[in-house]
Scaffold this motif. Structure first.
Motif, mmCIF file in Angstrom:
data_model
loop_
_atom_site.group_PDB
_atom_site.id
_atom_site.type_symbol
_atom_site.label_atom_id
_atom_site.label_comp_id
_atom_site.label_asym_id
_atom_site.label_seq_id
_atom_site.Cartn_x
_atom_site.Cartn_y
_atom_site.Cartn_z
ATOM 1 N N GLY A 239 -6.686 8.209 -10.263
ATOM 2 C CA GLY A 239 -5.382 7.833 -9.737
ATOM 3 C C GLY A 239 -4.339 8.934 -9.770
ATOM 4 O O GLY A 239 -3.603 9.138 -8.792
ATOM 5 N N HIS A 299 -6.125 -1.933 -5.662
ATOM 6 C CA HIS A 299 -5.107 -0.900 -5.871
ATOM 7 C C HIS A 299 -5.621 0.461 -5.403
ATOM 8 O O HIS A 299 -4.886 1.239 -4.778
ATOM 9 C CB HIS A 299 -4.740 -0.845 -7.354
ATOM 10 C CG HIS A 299 -4.007 0.376 -7.780
ATOM 11 N ND1 HIS A 299 -2.706 0.637 -7.427
ATOM 12 C CD2 HIS A 299 -4.409 1.442 -8.530
ATOM 13 C CE1 HIS A 299 -2.324 1.793 -7.951
ATOM 14 N NE2 HIS A 299 -3.343 2.306 -8.610
ATOM 15 N N CYS A 300 -6.867 0.729 -5.701
ATOM 16 C CA CYS A 300 -7.435 2.026 -5.323
ATOM 17 C C CYS A 300 -7.766 2.096 -3.836
ATOM 18 O O CYS A 300 -7.432 3.075 -3.153
ATOM 19 C CB CYS A 300 -8.695 2.292 -6.150
ATOM 20 S SG CYS A 300 -8.379 2.414 -7.929
ATOM 21 N N VAL A 302 -6.631 0.547 -1.206
ATOM 22 C CA VAL A 302 -5.528 0.587 -0.236
ATOM 23 C C VAL A 302 -4.943 1.985 -0.119
ATOM 24 O O VAL A 302 -4.297 2.319 0.879
ATOM 25 C CB VAL A 302 -4.415 -0.425 -0.591
ATOM 26 C CG1 VAL A 302 -4.930 -1.855 -0.534
ATOM 27 C CG2 VAL A 302 -3.808 -0.116 -1.958
ATOM 28 N N GLY A 303 -5.193 2.852 -1.135
ATOM 29 C CA GLY A 303 -4.706 4.215 -1.048
ATOM 30 C C GLY A 303 -5.307 4.991 0.103
ATOM 31 O O GLY A 303 -4.729 5.973 0.585
ATOM 32 N N THR A 321 1.224 2.247 2.797
ATOM 33 C CA THR A 321 0.200 2.556 1.797
ATOM 34 C C THR A 321 0.731 2.370 0.387
ATOM 35 O O THR A 321 0.104 1.708 -0.456
ATOM 36 C CB THR A 321 -0.300 4.001 1.972
ATOM 37 O OG1 THR A 321 -0.885 4.149 3.265
ATOM 38 C CG2 THR A 321 -1.334 4.348 0.905
ATOM 39 N N MET A 322 1.901 2.933 0.109
ATOM 40 C CA MET A 322 2.451 2.841 -1.238
ATOM 41 C C MET A 322 2.918 1.430 -1.571
ATOM 42 O O MET A 322 2.940 1.035 -2.749
ATOM 43 C CB MET A 322 3.597 3.837 -1.403
ATOM 44 C CG MET A 322 3.180 5.298 -1.258
ATOM 45 S SD MET A 322 1.797 5.763 -2.341
ATOM 46 C CE MET A 322 2.564 5.591 -3.962
ATOM 47 N N TYR A 325 -0.261 -0.232 -2.578
ATOM 48 C CA TYR A 325 -0.660 0.460 -3.809
ATOM 49 C C TYR A 325 0.157 -0.072 -4.996
ATOM 50 O O TYR A 325 -0.370 -0.377 -6.060
ATOM 51 C CB TYR A 325 -0.409 1.955 -3.604
ATOM 52 C CG TYR A 325 -1.135 2.892 -4.531
ATOM 53 C CD1 TYR A 325 -2.483 3.170 -4.362
ATOM 54 C CD2 TYR A 325 -0.452 3.551 -5.555
ATOM 55 C CE1 TYR A 325 -3.145 4.074 -5.193
ATOM 56 C CE2 TYR A 325 -1.106 4.452 -6.382
ATOM 57 C CZ TYR A 325 -2.446 4.712 -6.201
ATOM 58 O OH TYR A 325 -3.091 5.605 -7.023
ATOM 59 N N MET A 329 -0.765 -2.381 -8.415
ATOM 60 C CA MET A 329 -0.459 -1.735 -9.688
ATOM 61 C C MET A 329 0.360 -2.662 -10.564
ATOM 62 O O MET A 329 0.149 -2.733 -11.784
ATOM 63 C CB MET A 329 0.302 -0.430 -9.442
ATOM 64 C CG MET A 329 0.497 0.431 -10.699
ATOM 65 S SD MET A 329 -1.008 1.250 -11.248
ATOM 66 C CE MET A 329 -1.446 0.298 -12.702
ATOM 67 N N THR A 396 -9.199 8.762 -5.205
ATOM 68 C CA THR A 396 -9.131 7.319 -4.981
ATOM 69 C C THR A 396 -10.479 6.650 -5.206
ATOM 70 O O THR A 396 -10.568 5.593 -5.842
ATOM 71 C CB THR A 396 -8.632 7.040 -3.552
ATOM 72 O OG1 THR A 396 -7.304 7.544 -3.407
ATOM 73 C CG2 THR A 396 -8.634 5.550 -3.256
#
Length: 449
Positions: A239, A299-300, A302-303, A321-322, A325, A329, A396
């Motif tokens: 990450g 979480h990973c 979608v990065g 994206t964020m 993310y 998280m 990722t």
């Protein structure tokens, strides 16, 4: 109240102590986002630093974890917790304030930034151990998930507002914008000062070395904590690569301006706020262990959405994206802390949290350095855009493997297995291997033999 009208329920009150802690931490969170945004921006636009130098300073942000983490829990257990948090805030205030002063004196450099960030990191190690102990000290056990949800929510609000505030402050004040973070630490220290006394020194059995090793034993012997540790170590091995390389990708690979990048990060962080709001309900419905596992995976994955740029406009791509993310998280953070604290008595909270942070965050400096180094090495043959993109993809996919050890957390929580404290017993006594019911699952550590 007239019939036919629905009476709105007020949020559950968690007490004055929690409210002060919550407010101080929330203000500090916003200040932190200013520093996290401004430091790499200064490096890229003022110092013209390379990707490797950005990675080195990002590494300093977590350098205190492997160096001070093992002893932090032992020492914080023996200190007055509230005074420790106040002292940590004042140390961080001074370290952050040095940066704009150095800029005005034309002394700003990458080594100086490294030292300042490392000093903040060291103080934060002690702060985080005391802070995690503070929450159960001022909030009753049945309300812990709700308390962590509010803390995570305020953190997400900082994620939403922080980058935009930072971009605006940097545009108006430049390096002086870091004084906002310095002031936020002063507010946080004042809030802890106004709280009623709590968290006095704990008289614990055993020497410093025995207490230190006990923290690691507690995390490994407990069947639930062990899987949380393995999942977190894997997540933090990949990450930070993504996070470290993001400003390099945005500024140099995609040509995004400071204002657009700040707005994109703020708009995207709305997802983190939503995650903090809905995570308790998801956890209640699916179980916090199962929610944690799936949140880690999503979480990973979608990065990978960042690959849509530059085919699509960079600003919206980063924001979307964020946002996703951050949503997952928040789900991870809301579920992880209660899962760990439910497995530990108050007497051992400090050493357990310190050992957990050391083991799981200790890999972050190396991951951040690896991200910057990879971009530097790949820029020649690939160009900065593709070098940053493929480095982020590699980090990722590695982080996504955290899903595997997390899969067994819920079944072990449901089985009501003996806790680590029961398995370890006397901290001065030798510990035999922990046992678990045979359920057909293979521990990752065993599979690696």
């Amino acid at each position: 109240m007239r019939r036919g009208l629905v009476k709105l329920r007020r949020p559950e009150q968690l007490g004055r102590g929690f409210n002060l802690l919550w407010f101080g931490k929330s203000v500090s969170n916003v200040g932190d986002r200013v520093t996290v945004f401004v430091v790499p921006t200064l490096m890229i636009f003022v110092l013209h630093a390379s990707a490797l130098q950005v990675g080195v300073v990002a590494m300093a942000q977590y350098l205190g974890i492997p160096l001070l983490g093992p002893v932090a829990g032992v020492l914080v257990d023996r200190w007055d917790k509230r005074r420790t948090l106040i002292a940590c805030d004042l140390v961080r205030l001074a370290a952050v304030a040095v940066i704009p002063v150095a800029y005005w004196l034309d002394l700003l450099s990458t080594p100086l930034l490294f030292c300042c960030v490392a000093a903040v990191s060291g103080a934060t190690i002690f702060f985080n151990v005391g802070y995690l102990v503070a929450v159960p000290a001022v909030v009753e056990q049945p309300h812990l998930v709700r308390a962590y949800s509010r803390l995570e929510g305020s953190g997400s609000v900082a994620e939403v507002s922080g980058p935009s505030i930072a971009a605006a402050l940097y545009g108006a004040l430049g390096a002086a914008s870091l004084l906002v973070d310095a002031a936020s630490y002063l507010v946080s220290a004042a809030c802890f000062r106004w709280m009623r006394p709590w968290g006095q020194p704990t008289v614990a059995q055993g020497s410093v070395w025995q207490r230190l090793t006990l923290g690691f034993r507690l995390n490994w012997q407990d069947p639930v904590l062990r899987r949380v540790v393995l999942a977190a170590v894997t997540l933090n091995s990949g990450g930070p690569v993504f996070v470290t390389v993001m400003p390099v990708l945005a500024y140099r690979g995609l040509g995004v301006t400071v204002g657009v990048y700040g707005a994109a990060m703020s708009a995207g962080a709305v997802g983190a706020l939503l995650g903090a709001l809905v995570a308790p309900r998801i956890g209640e419905r699916l179980g916090i262990g199962r929610t944690l596992a799936w949140a880690l995976l999503l979480h990973c994955l979608v990065g990978l959405g960042v690959l849509a740029a530059p085919a699509l406009p960079a600003g919206p791509v980063i924001a979307a994206t964020m946002g996703a993310y951050g949503f997952f998280m928040s789900c991870i953070n809301v579920c992880s802390a209660p899962a760990r604290q439910s497995r530990m008595s108050a007497q051992h909270q400090g050493v357990m949290h310190a050992a957990f942070r050391t083991a799981t965050w200790g890999v972050i400096p190396l991951a951040a350095l690896a991200g910057g180094l990879a971009v530097s090495l790949l820029t020649g043959p690939l160009g900065v855009l593709d070098a940053a993109r493929w480095t982020m993809v590699g980090g990722t996919l590695l982080a996504a493997c955290s899903f595997l050890p997390a899969l067994g957390i819920q079944s072990r929580m449901d089985a009501d297995l003996p806790k680590a404290v029961d398995l370890v017993g006397d901290p001065t006594a030798p510990v035999d291997g922990a046992t678990e019911p045979a359920d057909g699952a293979t521990e990752p550590a065993e599979a690696a033999k």
